[in-house]
Design an enzyme around this catalytic site. Structure first.
Site, short mmCIF file in Angstrom:
data_model
loop_
_atom_site.label_atom_id
_atom_site.label_comp_id
_atom_site.label_asym_id
_atom_site.label_seq_id
_atom_site.Cartn_x
_atom_site.Cartn_y
_atom_site.Cartn_z
N ASP A 26 50.45 43.43 29.84
CA ASP A 26 48.78 43.66 29.78
C ASP A 26 48.23 42.94 28.63
O ASP A 26 48.69 42.74 27.45
CB ASP A 26 48.48 45.05 29.70
CG ASP A 26 47.17 45.36 30.52
OD1 ASP A 26 46.57 44.42 30.87
OD2 ASP A 26 46.99 46.66 30.48
N GLY A 27 47.06 42.80 28.82
CA GLY A 27 46.25 42.22 27.73
C GLY A 27 45.72 40.70 27.65
O GLY A 27 45.05 40.26 26.85
N HIS A 43 45.91 34.28 31.13
CA HIS A 43 47.16 34.31 32.00
C HIS A 43 48.07 32.96 31.79
O HIS A 43 49.19 33.11 31.69
CB HIS A 43 46.70 34.27 33.39
CG HIS A 43 45.93 35.63 33.77
ND1 HIS A 43 46.27 36.64 33.21
CD2 HIS A 43 44.72 35.57 34.67
CE1 HIS A 43 45.52 37.60 33.78
NE2 HIS A 43 44.80 37.36 34.66
N GLU A 73 47.99 46.01 43.47
CA GLU A 73 46.60 46.54 43.07
C GLU A 73 45.79 45.24 42.73
O GLU A 73 44.58 45.17 42.63
CB GLU A 73 46.45 47.68 42.19
CG GLU A 73 47.06 48.94 42.76
CD GLU A 73 48.45 48.91 42.84
OE1 GLU A 73 49.32 48.51 41.86
OE2 GLU A 73 49.06 49.64 43.80
N ASN A 74 46.39 44.19 42.33
CA ASN A 74 45.79 43.03 41.71
C ASN A 74 45.00 42.11 42.70
O ASN A 74 44.06 41.35 42.19
CB ASN A 74 46.80 42.02 40.96
CG ASN A 74 47.26 42.71 39.39
OD1 ASN A 74 48.38 42.40 38.92
ND2 ASN A 74 46.47 43.47 38.88
#
Ligand code: FPP
Length: 245
Positions: A26-27, A43, A73-74
């Protein structure tokens, strides 16, 4: 020239290396924003970092590395980000598969192939097939993955295979998950400062140790991985039991 010291030899506090490490990467978005870059640049940097951490994990002696690359969910992210992530996966498979194969990496996919564009799904299947006999480390890519969806898929599959209710055991369910045949994760790492499981390996991580760091994924380097392993070495795993002292 003196031989380069192995990564493990540099960290005497790491005496137990987890067999299976899962990472919630994440992040990326915040990493990009902090540099005034578009999210996709984050990314991209995150994708580059996978190689660095895979190499380090291999050197430490980790046998399975599961990375959360795209969750069910993305799909709700802005369409250009979704297509950017799909494009990145295709690009990385094209560019890296041969090299991973030469280096003994077994690629696995955890997630639903349905919903992924057919050409990308084929690329994933080909990379998995090509590398299936490799034994140095398994890189398990959770892509179009959701832990609950995984359990639903396993139950459907078990029913289709006509197992009697009494034959349904924890071991059987484990076998039918996308991760069938892999050991359960010992350590789950989350970068980017949140403390959530986000539907990641929810069955398999029942007894995993959890480690969270504020570091954004593209900045998570070998030393950060070593910190996670050191912390793991300080934990006492009891698996619900009372240990005799
Ligand atoms: C979270 O960052 C990261 C993801 C959505 C998935 C991780 C993806 C990569 C490391 C790129 C590699 C992926 C492929 C397909 C090879 P975020 O966007 O949620 O970050 P933020 O919380 O800072 O916005």
């Amino acid at each position: 020239m003196p031989e380069q010291q192995s990564l493990l030899a540099r960290y005497p506090d790491i005496t137990r290396v987890p067999n299976h490490v899962g990472i919630i990467m994440d992040g990326n978005g915040r990493w990009a924003r902090s540099r005034g870059l578009p999210r996709l640049a984050g990314h991209r940097a995150g994708t580059e970092n996978i190689r660095r951490i895979l190499r380090a994990a291999t050197e430490f002696g980790v046998k399975v590395l599961t990375i959360y690359a795209f969750s069910t969910e993305n799909w709700d992210r802005p369409p250009e980000e979704v297509s950017g992530l799909m494009g990145l996966l295709g690009e990385v498979i094209r560019r890296e598969t041969e090299d991973l194969h030469r280096n003994g990496v077994c690629i696995r996919h955890s997630g639903r192939l349905e919903g992924i564009a057919p050409h990308l799904a084929r690329q994933i299947q080909d990379a998995v097939a090509l590398t299936s006999n490799n034994q140095r480390i398994t890189l398990n890519v959770a892509f179009n993955y959701g832990g609950r969806a995984e359990i639903v898929d396993a139950v459907r599959h078990i029913m289709r295979d006509d197992h009697a209710p009494e034959a349904v055991t924890e071991a059987l369910i484990s076998q039918y998950l996308y991760t069938g045949g892999l050991p359960d994760p010992d350590l789950i790492i989350r970068t980017g400062g949140e403390w959530r499981l986000s539907n990641f390996l929810i069955w398999q991580a029942a007894y995993a140790e959890y480690y969270a760091t504020p570091t954004y994924w593209p900045d998570f380097d070998e030393a950060e991985l070593a910190n996670a392993l050191i912390e793991y070495n300080q934990r006492e795993r009891r698996f619900g039991k009372v240990l005799q002292r």
